[in-house]
Scaffold this active site. Structure first.
Site, PDB file in Angstrom:
ATOM      1  N   ASP A   1       0.844  -1.199   0.000  1.00 44.79           N
ATOM      2  CA  ASP A   1       0.000   0.000   0.000  1.00 44.79           C
ATOM      3  C   ASP A   1       0.877   1.246   0.000  1.00 44.79           C
ATOM      4  O   ASP A   1       1.070   1.896   1.020  1.00 44.79           O
ATOM      5  CB  ASP A   1      -0.917  -0.026   1.225  1.00 44.79           C
ATOM      6  CG  ASP A   1      -1.970   1.070   1.182  1.00 44.79           C
ATOM      7  OD1 ASP A   1      -2.210   1.621   0.101  1.00 44.79           O
ATOM      8  OD2 ASP A   1      -2.544   1.372   2.246  1.00 44.79           O
TER       9      ASP A   1
ATOM     10  N   ARG B   1     -15.141  -2.603   9.882  1.00 43.49           N
ATOM     11  CA  ARG B   1     -15.236  -2.713  11.337  1.00 43.49           C
ATOM     12  C   ARG B   1     -16.334  -3.702  11.698  1.00 43.49           C
ATOM     13  O   ARG B   1     -17.501  -3.501  11.327  1.00 43.49           O
ATOM     14  CB  ARG B   1     -15.561  -1.346  11.963  1.00 43.49           C
ATOM     15  CG  ARG B   1     -14.467  -0.295  11.789  1.00 43.49           C
ATOM     16  CD  ARG B   1     -13.257  -0.636  12.627  1.00 43.49           C
ATOM     17  NE  ARG B   1     -12.221   0.401  12.570  1.00 43.49           N
ATOM     18  CZ  ARG B   1     -11.220   0.408  11.701  1.00 43.49           C
ATOM     19  NH1 ARG B   1     -11.134  -0.557  10.795  1.00 43.49           N
ATOM     20  NH2 ARG B   1     -10.305   1.351  11.731  1.00 43.49           N
TER      21      ARG B   1
ATOM     22  N   THR C   1     -10.722   6.613   3.054  1.00 43.67           N
ATOM     23  CA  THR C   1     -11.887   6.399   3.912  1.00 43.67           C
ATOM     24  C   THR C   1     -11.849   7.246   5.177  1.00 43.67           C
ATOM     25  O   THR C   1     -12.822   7.287   5.924  1.00 43.67           O
ATOM     26  CB  THR C   1     -12.025   4.908   4.295  1.00 43.67           C
ATOM     27  OG1 THR C   1     -10.778   4.444   4.836  1.00 43.67           O
ATOM     28  CG2 THR C   1     -12.390   4.071   3.093  1.00 43.67           C
TER      29      THR C   1
END
Length: 230
Positions: free
Chosen positions: A61, A177, A116
């Protein structure tokens, strides 16, 4: 793919030693790991190579963005490392350069649309005229046109993105989550089962696993929830 192929555990951990302990604790439960800035700058690139040698998949990433030649040369070397996925920011010129550099390899290039951790206020502060949803869709169209392998977006947008990119591109969603867990610094979150139903193909889960009292049990619980949707 089964749930184990779709769960990516984020090794957002400060040291290689701690990361290796986490990988050992998770054992064969997890086969796919994300390595980002924090661990890269602590020696994580060597760890990434070691993981691939051990038969694990690695999502690097790095969110690349630079002039075309620099992006291309970076991607060429990342291909040689045997990585499974690599992120870059969804700017058309950078995406086209990366796609050309990775051509013929198995590296899946992922376009980062809107982080996000960002909401509409954050985008306005950064000078964008679009709200998050609109910008995600625009960048998804550009990623498809550039020949990218997948999209990184919030699970809230994955259904709309899936309609744009079709069934074959990967949609990788962070901000996952489990029910009852804290959102932390994420502003656009969703549970694992809801994310899969929405159209996500891969889920990135970091803190709910690596910060859990029993990381292996936490990973197994998430995998069970995911498998129920597949």
């Amino acid at each position: 793919m089964n749930a184990r192929d779709r769960l990516i555990v984020g090794l957002d951990i400060p040291t290689i030693g701690e990361a290796e302990k986490m990988i050992s604790a998770l054992g064969d439960t997890v086969s796919f790991y994300k390595i980002g800035y924090q661990l890269v700058f602590a020696g994580g690139l060597e760890l990434a190579r070691d993981l691939t040698k051990d038969g694990k998949k690695v999502f690097l990433d790095m969110k690349l963005l630079d002039i075309d030649n620099t992006v291309a040369k970076g991607v060429e070397n990342i291909v040689k490392m045997g990585m499974t996925m690599l992120t870059l920011h969804a700017y058309p010129k950078a995406m086209r350069a990366a796609v050309e550099a990775a051509r013929g390899s198995d590296l899946c290039l992922l376009a980062v649309t809107v982080l996000t951790s960002m909401d509409e206020t954050d985008l306005v502060d950064a000078g964008y005229e679009y709200d998050p949803h609109t910008l995600v869709l625009r960048r998804s169209e550009q990623a498809l046109a550039a020949g990218m392998g997948g999209i990184v977006c919030s699970a809230e947008e994955s259904g709309a993105v899936r309609k744009i990119v079709g069934p074959d591109m990967a949609i990788v969603t962070p901000g996952i989550r489990p029910a009852g867990s804290e959102a932390g610094d994420q502003k656009r979150v969703m549970t694992p089962s809801d994310a899969l139903r929405a159209g996500s193909s891969h889920l990135v889960v970091g803190r709910p696993i690596v910060k859990a009292p029993d990381p292996k049990a936490a990973a197994q619980a998430i995998l069970a929830e995911m498998q129920g949707e597949l």
